[in-house]
Design a protein around this motif. Sequence first.
Motif, PDB file in Angstrom:
ATOM      1  N   GLY A   1      30.404  50.060  47.127  1.00 22.20           N
ATOM      2  CA  GLY A   1      30.406  48.606  47.035  1.00 22.20           C
ATOM      3  C   GLY A   1      28.971  48.121  46.991  1.00 22.20           C
ATOM      4  O   GLY A   1      28.682  46.943  47.175  1.00 22.20           O
TER       5      GLY A   1
ATOM      6  N   GLU B   1      26.901  38.407  45.389  1.00 24.06           N
ATOM      7  CA  GLU B   1      27.354  38.649  46.750  1.00 24.06           C
ATOM      8  C   GLU B   1      27.219  37.404  47.626  1.00 24.06           C
ATOM      9  O   GLU B   1      28.037  37.167  48.517  1.00 24.06           O
ATOM     10  CB  GLU B   1      26.572  39.815  47.361  1.00 24.06           C
ATOM     11  CG  GLU B   1      26.971  41.179  46.818  1.00 24.06           C
ATOM     12  CD  GLU B   1      28.372  41.590  47.234  1.00 24.06           C
ATOM     13  OE1 GLU B   1      28.720  41.415  48.415  1.00 24.06           O
ATOM     14  OE2 GLU B   1      29.118  42.090  46.377  1.00 24.06           O
TER      15      GLU B   1
ATOM     16  N   LEU C   1      30.299  35.222  46.553  1.00 23.56           N
ATOM     17  CA  LEU C   1      31.560  35.798  47.002  1.00 23.56           C
ATOM     18  C   LEU C   1      31.704  35.746  48.526  1.00 23.56           C
ATOM     19  O   LEU C   1      32.770  35.429  49.054  1.00 23.56           O
ATOM     20  CB  LEU C   1      31.671  37.245  46.519  1.00 23.56           C
ATOM     21  CG  LEU C   1      31.749  37.445  45.001  1.00 23.56           C
ATOM     22  CD1 LEU C   1      31.631  38.922  44.656  1.00 23.56           C
ATOM     23  CD2 LEU C   1      33.036  36.876  44.443  1.00 23.56           C
ATOM     24  N   THR C   2      30.606  36.052  49.229  1.00 24.29           N
ATOM     25  CA  THR C   2      30.650  36.026  50.689  1.00 24.29           C
ATOM     26  C   THR C   2      30.796  34.606  51.206  1.00 24.29           C
ATOM     27  O   THR C   2      31.484  34.365  52.206  1.00 24.29           O
ATOM     28  CB  THR C   2      29.392  36.665  51.301  1.00 24.29           C
ATOM     29  OG1 THR C   2      29.192  37.956  50.732  1.00 24.29           O
ATOM     30  CG2 THR C   2      29.527  36.803  52.810  1.00 24.29           C
TER      31      THR C   2
ATOM     32  N   VAL D   1      38.356  37.737  46.237  1.00 20.43           N
ATOM     33  CA  VAL D   1      36.941  37.952  45.917  1.00 20.43           C
ATOM     34  C   VAL D   1      36.718  39.341  45.320  1.00 20.43           C
ATOM     35  O   VAL D   1      35.805  39.527  44.507  1.00 20.43           O
ATOM     36  CB  VAL D   1      36.025  37.725  47.147  1.00 20.43           C
ATOM     37  CG1 VAL D   1      36.126  36.300  47.649  1.00 20.43           C
ATOM     38  CG2 VAL D   1      36.316  38.708  48.268  1.00 20.43           C
ATOM     39  N   HIS D   2      37.560  40.299  45.684  1.00 17.81           N
ATOM     40  CA  HIS D   2      37.454  41.622  45.067  1.00 17.81           C
ATOM     41  C   HIS D   2      37.881  41.578  43.602  1.00 17.81           C
ATOM     42  O   HIS D   2      37.259  42.208  42.746  1.00 17.81           O
ATOM     43  CB  HIS D   2      38.293  42.654  45.825  1.00 17.81           C
ATOM     44  CG  HIS D   2      37.562  43.321  46.942  1.00 17.81           C
ATOM     45  ND1 HIS D   2      37.376  42.719  48.165  1.00 17.81           N
ATOM     46  CD2 HIS D   2      36.942  44.526  47.020  1.00 17.81           C
ATOM     47  CE1 HIS D   2      36.690  43.542  48.955  1.00 17.81           C
ATOM     48  NE2 HIS D   2      36.405  44.638  48.274  1.00 17.81           N
TER      49      HIS D   2
ATOM     50  N   GLY E   1      34.904  40.073  41.910  1.00 13.49           N
ATOM     51  CA  GLY E   1      33.596  40.704  42.033  1.00 13.49           C
ATOM     52  C   GLY E   1      33.470  42.175  41.693  1.00 13.49           C
ATOM     53  O   GLY E   1      32.363  42.645  41.447  1.00 13.49           O
ATOM     54  N   ILE E   2      34.572  42.911  41.663  1.00 11.93           N
ATOM     55  CA  ILE E   2      34.463  44.355  41.436  1.00 11.93           C
ATOM     56  C   ILE E   2      33.756  44.671  40.124  1.00 11.93           C
ATOM     57  O   ILE E   2      32.919  45.572  40.051  1.00 11.93           O
ATOM     58  CB  ILE E   2      35.855  45.025  41.473  1.00 11.93           C
ATOM     59  CG1 ILE E   2      36.359  45.105  42.923  1.00 11.93           C
ATOM     60  CG2 ILE E   2      35.803  46.429  40.872  1.00 11.93           C
ATOM     61  CD1 ILE E   2      37.756  45.671  43.068  1.00 11.93           C
TER      62      ILE E   2
ATOM     63  N   THR F   1      29.758  43.695  40.874  1.00 15.30           N
ATOM     64  CA  THR F   1      28.978  44.360  41.928  1.00 15.30           C
ATOM     65  C   THR F   1      29.714  45.497  42.621  1.00 15.30           C
ATOM     66  O   THR F   1      29.124  46.217  43.427  1.00 15.30           O
ATOM     67  CB  THR F   1      28.561  43.355  43.025  1.00 15.30           C
ATOM     68  OG1 THR F   1      29.729  42.956  43.764  1.00 15.30           O
ATOM     69  CG2 THR F   1      27.879  42.139  42.437  1.00 15.30           C
TER      70      THR F   1
ATOM     71  N   THR G   1      31.852  44.699  44.659  1.00 14.69           N
ATOM     72  CA  THR G   1      32.239  43.827  45.776  1.00 14.69           C
ATOM     73  C   THR G   1      32.025  44.477  47.135  1.00 14.69           C
ATOM     74  O   THR G   1      32.637  45.486  47.470  1.00 14.69           O
ATOM     75  CB  THR G   1      33.704  43.357  45.699  1.00 14.69           C
ATOM     76  OG1 THR G   1      33.965  42.813  44.404  1.00 14.69           O
ATOM     77  CG2 THR G   1      33.968  42.276  46.730  1.00 14.69           C
TER      78      THR G   1
ATOM     79  N   VAL H   1      30.612  42.032  50.185  1.00  4.87           N
ATOM     80  CA  VAL H   1      30.735  40.897  51.107  1.00  4.87           C
ATOM     81  C   VAL H   1      30.752  41.365  52.560  1.00  4.87           C
ATOM     82  O   VAL H   1      31.272  40.668  53.432  1.00  4.87           O
ATOM     83  CB  VAL H   1      31.964  39.986  50.793  1.00  4.87           C
ATOM     84  CG1 VAL H   1      31.882  39.448  49.373  1.00  4.87           C
ATOM     85  CG2 VAL H   1      33.305  40.728  51.001  1.00  4.87           C
TER      86      VAL H   1
END
Length: 222
Positions: A112, A127, A130-131, A163-164, A167-168, A171, A173, A175
């Motif tokens: 991740g 990040e 997403l976080t 968020v996964h 974001g995957i 990044t 993902t 977080v």
Amino acid sequence: MKKYLAEMVGTMVLVLMGCGTAVSLNCGVDTASVVGTAVAFGLAVVAMAYTIGGISGCHINPAITLGCLISKRISGKDAAMYMVFQVIGAFIGSALLAVLVGQVGAEGTQTGANACGNGAVAACIAEIILTFVFVLVVLGTTDSKKGAGNFAGLAIGLSLILVHLVGIHYTGTSVNPARSIAPAIFEGGAALEQLWAFIVGPFVGAALAAFVWKFIGCDCEK
């Protein structure tokens, strides 16, 4: 001490099950791998929320702990100890996963901490965003007056899936600094070089979420 150990166990399960699923799906970015990995992380959070939530609050993420610290929901001492035990738990989960990976001949531990060709700076920005979303959900759903009560764990798990899913591709993902630190050390190479983005990004995003929730969640103005 029990709440610290609970955070360790919870983070261990998150890393083992979430990253373990990613490895089982060959760490791919195809639809099945993305959805499967996202759901695994979300389910791990839901499971732990209802297992250790009554003991430690089930942060299992230094970014969430930072958000709670800024929101004055946890003391500085407890926050520091939570983070230490979260990282320890992540190392245990990564070690167990490394053993499993070695036994079946698979490769990687899915850190991740992977910028997916976008560069570490771009990954850091992703990040942060997403976080921010994830921790804002955590702070809102667990608020003592405005929160979701017993449904908070479910809402948090679903938001982590969300968020996964986003974001995957960009990044991998994270977080979650703990979930990136330990696997990155086991994997080494580019993952270790890019690790800073997956520590700085989640902490900045969590801090922003805490300040935003402080503003929109306060009772000072209707």
